[in-house]
Design an enzyme around this catalytic site. Sequence first.
Site, PDB file in Angstrom:
ATOM      1  N   LYS A 131      -4.389  -1.139  -0.951  1.00  0.00           N
ATOM      2  CA  LYS A 131      -3.255  -1.864  -0.783  1.00  0.00           C
ATOM      3  C   LYS A 131      -1.860  -0.987  -0.298  1.00  0.00           C
ATOM      4  O   LYS A 131      -1.226  -1.760   0.208  1.00  0.00           O
ATOM      5  CB  LYS A 131      -2.791  -2.626  -2.342  1.00  0.00           C
ATOM      6  CG  LYS A 131      -2.376  -1.749  -3.419  1.00  0.00           C
ATOM      7  CD  LYS A 131      -0.997  -1.650  -3.409  1.00  0.00           C
ATOM      8  CE  LYS A 131      -0.580  -0.466  -4.608  1.00  0.00           C
ATOM      9  NZ  LYS A 131       0.790  -0.423  -4.704  1.00  0.00           N
TER      10      LYS A 131
ATOM     11  N   SER B 253       9.071  -1.624  -2.109  1.00  0.00           N
ATOM     12  CA  SER B 253       7.901  -0.946  -1.962  1.00  0.00           C
ATOM     13  C   SER B 253       8.088   0.294  -1.152  1.00  0.00           C
ATOM     14  O   SER B 253       8.559   0.070   0.027  1.00  0.00           O
ATOM     15  CB  SER B 253       6.809  -1.828  -1.407  1.00  0.00           C
ATOM     16  OG  SER B 253       5.632  -0.874  -0.946  1.00  0.00           O
TER      17      SER B 253
ATOM     18  N   GLU C  12       2.315   6.903  -1.142  1.00  0.00           N
ATOM     19  CA  GLU C  12       0.688   6.879  -1.563  1.00  0.00           C
ATOM     20  C   GLU C  12       0.012   6.595  -0.565  1.00  0.00           C
ATOM     21  O   GLU C  12      -1.152   7.119  -0.450  1.00  0.00           O
ATOM     22  CB  GLU C  12       0.359   6.212  -2.897  1.00  0.00           C
ATOM     23  CG  GLU C  12       1.214   6.865  -4.235  1.00  0.00           C
ATOM     24  CD  GLU C  12       0.519   8.296  -4.827  1.00  0.00           C
ATOM     25  OE1 GLU C  12      -0.127   8.883  -3.840  1.00  0.00           O
ATOM     26  OE2 GLU C  12       0.541   8.547  -5.856  1.00  0.00           O
TER      27      GLU C  12
END
Length: 327
Positions: free
Chosen positions: A190, A253, A275
Site C-alpha cells: 500500500k 500520507s 516507506e
Amino acid sequence: MSIYSNICFYGGGAWGQALAITLSTLNHNSTILVSDKTREKQINNSQSERFPNLKLSPLIQASTNKEKAIKGSDLIFITTESKRVLMAIEEISSFSKNKINVIITSKGFATKKGETFNEIVENKFHNILLSILTGPTFADEIANNKPAAAIVANKEIDIATSICELFHNSNLRLYPSNDPSGASIAGAIKNIIAIGAGIVEGLELGDNAKAALITRGISETCELIKKSGGDHATAFGLAGIGDMSLTCSGPHSRNMAYGIDIIKNNCQSPKHLVEGLNAVDAAISLSKELNVELPIVEAIYKIINKKADIKDIIKNLLARPIKNEFS
C-alpha cells in the site's frame, strides 16, 4: 483485565507515543524506549515534541536503558521505521531469556528479497512470539483520541485476540487475524501504491485514474499474498483496501506526498521517511521469485528510478492485453 502488565514501546516516534497515549486512557502503564536523554526528559515531564498540544499521562514514562526496559516487559511494540526493525528484534531476542510477545507496527518488507518479518522471526528468533499491527491509522488522529480500526495478526489467533483485548473500549478498535504474512505484504504494497497515487495527483490525471490505481493495486496485493501462502481475503480488509484507501487519500500520507513531489518538484530524495521507497525493490524481487505480475508496482518503480518516460509508462499500462478483471 489484560494479561499484559509491563508494556514497552521500542521507538519514541509519533506512532509509539500515539499507542502509548491510547493505552493510558485505559489506565495502562507503558515505557517508551528513546535514543536520547533530551526526549527521555521531555516525555517524563509529560511533554511531547511530536504532539506539542497534548499533555502526556504520567502513566507514560520514557527510558534510554534498553536492557532494563526489555527485560522488564511482557509485551513489546516495535514502532520504528521498517529498516530498523530487524536490529530491534535482535536486541529484544538477546535480552529476553523467556518467550516474549512482540508486535511490529512498521509497514514494509524485512529484506530486499521481499521476506516478511514473520518469516525471519520464525526461522531465526524462536523466543519471539510475533504479531503484526496494521491498518488505516494516522498517528496524530490516534493520539487525539479520534476513532480508528486496525488488525492484529498472529498465526496463534489467541495471542492476536489478547492484544486486541488490551485496547478494548479505547478509540482504537482492533480485530484479530491469523494471517501475519498477508497483513505484512498488504502493509508494504500500500505504501508503494500511495506513491503512485501521488504521481496521479501530481499529473492531474483525475479521480477516475486514482480509483483505478487503488483497485488494481489491491488486485496486485491479493495475488502476491496468495502466491506467498497468505489469505487473499486480507487484501480486502483493514490491512489491505482500508489502509490503501487512507494512504492514497491525500498528502497527509508521506508516501503520497512524495509521489506528488516527484512530479511537481522533480524530487528524488525525500526529506522525510517514505516507506514505499524501501519496499518497492523488495516487492519487485518477490514478484519475480513467485512469478506474479505487478504492472502497477513495476510502473511506479520505473517512474521513481527514471527508467522510462511517464507518458510511455501510462500508455503501456493502458495497452496491456485484455483479460478478466479477476483472473
